[in-house]
Design an enzyme around this catalytic site. Structure first.
Site, mmCIF file in Angstrom:
data_model
loop_
_atom_site.group_PDB
_atom_site.id
_atom_site.type_symbol
_atom_site.label_atom_id
_atom_site.label_comp_id
_atom_site.label_asym_id
_atom_site.label_seq_id
_atom_site.Cartn_x
_atom_site.Cartn_y
_atom_site.Cartn_z
ATOM 1 C CD GLU A 1 45.182 35.229 51.390
ATOM 2 O OE1 GLU A 1 44.123 35.428 50.770
ATOM 3 O OE2 GLU A 1 46.227 35.863 51.173
ATOM 4 N N GLY A 2 41.198 31.552 51.467
ATOM 5 C CA GLY A 2 39.911 31.031 51.925
ATOM 6 C C GLY A 2 38.967 32.172 52.275
ATOM 7 C CE LYS A 3 40.630 37.685 49.266
ATOM 8 N NZ LYS A 3 41.858 37.054 48.990
ATOM 9 C CE LYS B 1 34.123 28.632 57.382
ATOM 10 N NZ LYS B 1 34.541 27.505 58.181
ATOM 11 C CG ASN C 1 42.452 39.934 39.180
ATOM 12 O OD1 ASN C 1 41.373 40.351 39.565
ATOM 13 N ND2 ASN C 1 43.583 40.555 39.471
ATOM 14 C CG HIS D 1 35.748 35.196 46.383
ATOM 15 N ND1 HIS D 1 35.303 36.435 46.733
ATOM 16 C CD2 HIS D 1 37.066 35.191 46.620
ATOM 17 C CE1 HIS D 1 36.324 37.161 47.154
ATOM 18 N NE2 HIS D 1 37.404 36.434 47.087
ATOM 19 C CB VAL E 1 40.942 32.686 38.207
ATOM 20 C CG1 VAL E 1 40.989 33.323 36.829
ATOM 21 C CG2 VAL E 1 40.038 33.506 39.120
ATOM 22 C CE LYS F 1 41.974 25.345 52.051
ATOM 23 N NZ LYS F 1 42.580 25.278 50.746
ATOM 24 C CG ASP G 1 40.982 21.301 58.020
ATOM 25 O OD1 ASP G 1 40.944 22.545 57.967
ATOM 26 O OD2 ASP G 1 40.670 20.559 57.069
ATOM 27 C CB SER H 1 37.866 28.985 58.908
ATOM 28 O OG SER H 1 37.527 28.030 57.949
HETATM 29 P P1 IMP Z 1 47.112 39.653 37.473
HETATM 30 O O1 IMP Z 1 46.338 40.133 38.644
HETATM 31 O O2 IMP Z 1 46.274 38.808 36.514
HETATM 32 O O3 IMP Z 1 47.863 40.739 36.765
HETATM 33 O O4 IMP Z 1 48.246 38.647 38.022
HETATM 34 C C1 IMP Z 1 49.351 39.114 38.780
HETATM 35 C C2 IMP Z 1 49.703 38.149 39.904
HETATM 36 O O5 IMP Z 1 48.651 38.108 40.856
HETATM 37 C C3 IMP Z 1 49.885 36.688 39.449
HETATM 38 O O6 IMP Z 1 50.890 36.097 40.253
HETATM 39 C C4 IMP Z 1 48.538 36.058 39.743
HETATM 40 O O7 IMP Z 1 48.644 34.657 39.921
HETATM 41 C C5 IMP Z 1 48.202 36.755 41.033
HETATM 42 N N1 IMP Z 1 46.753 36.815 41.301
HETATM 43 C C6 IMP Z 1 45.833 37.605 40.721
HETATM 44 N N2 IMP Z 1 44.612 37.371 41.244
HETATM 45 C C7 IMP Z 1 44.762 36.443 42.204
HETATM 46 C C8 IMP Z 1 43.866 35.810 43.133
HETATM 47 O O8 IMP Z 1 42.661 36.107 43.207
HETATM 48 N N3 IMP Z 1 44.423 34.891 43.965
HETATM 49 C C9 IMP Z 1 45.754 34.587 43.942
HETATM 50 N N4 IMP Z 1 46.616 35.143 43.097
HETATM 51 C C10 IMP Z 1 46.133 36.065 42.236
#
Ligand code: IMP
Length: 429
Positions: A14-16, A18, A38, A41, A299, A330, A332, A412
Site C-alpha cells: 500500500e506504500g507503507k 514512505k 517476504n 520496503h 520482493v 497514490k 495521483d 500521500s
Molecule cells: P508468503 O508470505 O510468502 O507465504 O506468501 C503468501 C501470500 O502473501 C502470497 O499471496 C504473497 O504474494 C503475499 N505476500 C507476502 N508478503 C507480501 C508483501 O510484503 N506484500 C504483498 N503481498 C505479500
C-alpha cells in the site's frame, strides 16, 4: 505521547515504506513484529535507495531497530541484507539492531518445502514468495522450531535438527524434492551463530525500559490485514497475524503499549499472488493503474493485479485490524480518469453483503456492487494541503472515509516524503 502501529489495510504494497519512513523520523525506535523477508520496503533517502525486507525501516534514519519474536528470521537473509545496506554506507551493529532471542529461524529446508509445495499445488498455488515463511511458522506452532537463542547451544541444535529432519525430509521426499543432511545444516548454523548472537537479547525487556522512559515506539507491520492468517482471504494469505494486536504479542509488550493504529490503503486496490479480488480490472483501466502506479512486487518483481478501491474490504480491515486512522496513498494515480468506481459491497448468489464472507467459494464468486463518481482532470501529484486538491478528489476521499468508517489522517500525493497532507500526527494519539 502515543506509540504508533502501522499496518496495511488491503493486500499489501500500500506504500507503507514512505509512510513508515516519515513516521520513523519522529520515532525513537522502530520494531518489526510479524512476517519475515517476504516483505519489501523501498526507501529513498537523499541519493540512496534502500531496499529492506527484514530490517526495520528506522535504521536508515539512524533509529534503533528491533526485530520481535513474532518475526521469522532467515539468518542468511538477515546477514545478506546487513551487508547490502552496509555497502551503501549504513551502519548496522548490535548497538543499532536488536533481535529477539525467542524468534524462530527460517532454515534452507523451509524455502525448499515452500517451493516444492507450491509446485505440487499447480493451478491452486497460493503464489507465496517462496521464502519459507509458511513452513517456518508451521514449525513454530508445532513446537519444533530452532530459535535464535538455540544458536548458542550446539547440543540443542543437534537434537532439534533430528526432529526437524525427520519431519521435513519425509515431506520433501514425498514431494520428489531434494532432502537435507544433518551435519551440513549443523555446520551451517554453527558458522552463522557468532554473527547472529551479538544482536540477540530479550527485546521485551528493552522495549519495556524504552516505554517507561517515554521513548516513542513505531511498530512496523508487514503484509496487510487481508493477508492475515485468521482475518484474510484464507487460504490465500500469509502465515502470520498482520493485525495491530500482533504488535503486542509479536514483541512482548502489553496491548496498551501499541498506541495509535494507522492503516495504510492505496486509493485503488492491488494484489500479488493468487486469491479472490472482487474489484479486479482486466481491462485497459486496470493496465493503466498498473503502469502509472509502477505496480510490480518489490520482493518477487511480479506484476500486481489492479482494480478499483474496495471500501467494503477496507472497512472490514479497519474493524478487524483495529485501525483508528487511514493513510491514503497514490491518489495521483487516479488523476485524469473520467469516472471512478468504489466497491461498496458484494453480490453473492441472491444476497448483497457489506463484508467478504469466510467461505472461499463465496469469496471467489463475489460480484462487486459499485458506486460511481466523477473523476478529476487536474493533477493531485505533490499536493501538500487540501486546498491544492481538485474538489472532486476531496469528494472521493471524503466518500472513502464515510464508507470505511475511519478518518483519513494522512494523504500521500507522491513518492516524495514531503508530498503529504497531514490531518493529524499519529504520535499525538
Ligand atoms: P508468503 O508470505 O510468502 O507465504 O506468501 C503468501 C501470500 O502473501 C502470497 O499471496 C504473497 O504474494 C503475499 N505476500 C507476502 N508478503 C507480501 C508483501 O510484503 N506484500 C504483498 N503481498 C505479500
Amino acid at each position: 505521547m502515543a506509540n504508533v502501529a502501522v499496518i496495511g489495510a488491503q493486500w499489501g504494497d500500500e506504500g507503507k515504506g514512505k509512510v513508515v519512513d516519515w513516521l520513523a523520523s519522529r520515532a525513537d525506535v522502530v520494531v518489526r513484529f510479524q512476517g519475515g523477508h517476504n516483505a519489501g520496503h523501498t526507501l529513498v533517502v537523499g541519493s540512496q535507495t534502500y531496499k529492506l525486507s527484514l530490517l526495520p525501516s528506522g535504521l536508515v534514519r539512524g533509529k534503533l531497530g528491533v526485530i520481535g519474536n513474532g518475526v521469522v528470521i532467515d539468518p542468511e537473509a538477515l546477514l545478506a541484507e546487513i551487508a547490502r545496506v552496509s555497502a551503501q554506507g549504513l551502519k548496522v551493529t548490535p548497538e543499532t539492531l536488536r533481535i529477539a532471542d525467542n524468534a524462530p529461524l527460517i532454515l534452507p529446508l523451509h524455502s525448499a518445502l515452500d517451493r516444492a509445495r507450491e509446485g505440487a499445488r499447480g493451478e491452486n498455488k497460493i503464489g507465496t514468495t517462496g521464502r519459507g515463511i509458511g513452513p517456518a511458522y508451521e514449525d513454530k506452532i508445532a513446537r519444533r522450531a530452532i530459535r535464535v537463542a538455540d544458536l548458542a547451544e550446539p547440543e540443542t541444535l543437534a537434537d532439534k535438527l533430528d526432529e526437524l529432519l525427520l519431519h521435513h525430509n519425509t515431506l520433501l521426499r514425498g514431494l520428489g524434492a531434494e532432502t537435507f543432511e544433518k551435519q551440513a545444516l549443523l555446520d551451517h548454523l554453527l558458522a552463522l551463530a557468532p554473527r547472529i548472537l551479538p544482536f540477540a537479547e530479550p527485546v521485551w525487556e528493552r522495549l519495556d525500559e524504552l516505554r517507561r522512559v517515554g521513548k516513542r515506539i513505531l511498530f512496523e507491520g508487514a503484509q496487510a490485514v487481508m493477508l492475515d492468517i485468521d482475518h484474510g482471504t484464507y487460504p490465500f494469505v500469509t502465515s502470520s497475524n498482520t493485525v495491530a494486536a500482533t504488535a503486542a504479542s509479536g514483541t512482548g509488550v502489553g496491548p496498551g503499549t501499541v498506541g495509535f493504529v494507522l492503516g495504510i490503503a492505496k486509493a485503488y486496490t492491488t494484489r500479488v499472488g493468487s486469491g479472490p479480488f472482487p474489484t479486479e480490472l482486466h481491462d485497459a483501466t486496470g493496465k493503466l493503474l498498473g503502469e502509472r502506479g509502477h505496480e510490480f512486487g518489490t520482493v518477487t518483481g511480479r506484476p500486481r493485479r489492479c482494480g478499483w478501491f474496495d471500501a467494503a474490504l477496507v472497512r472490514q480491515a479497519v474493524k478487524v485490524g483495529g485501525v483508528q486512522g487511514l493513510a491514503l496513498t497514490k491518489l495521483d494515480v487516479l488523476d485524469g480518469l473520467p469516472e471512478l468506481r468504489i466497491g461498496v459491497g458484494y453480490q453473492i448468489g441472491g444476497e448483497v453483503l457489506r463484508r467478504l464472507p469466510a467461505s472461499p467459494r463465496a469469496q471467489a464468486v463475489a460480484v462487486p456492487v459499485y458506486e460511481t463518481m466523477e473523476g478529476w482532470s487536474s493533477s493531485t501529484r505533490g499536493a501538500r494541503s487540501w486546498a491544492d486538491l481538485p474538489a472532486q478528489a476531496v469528494k472521493y476521499v471524503r466518500r472513502i472515509e464515510e464508507l470505511v468508517e475511519a478518518p483519513v489522517t494522512l494523504l500521500s500525493t507522491s513518492p516524495e516524503r514531503d508530498d503529504t497532507i497531514l490531518v493529524r500526527d499519529p504520535f499525538e494519539g
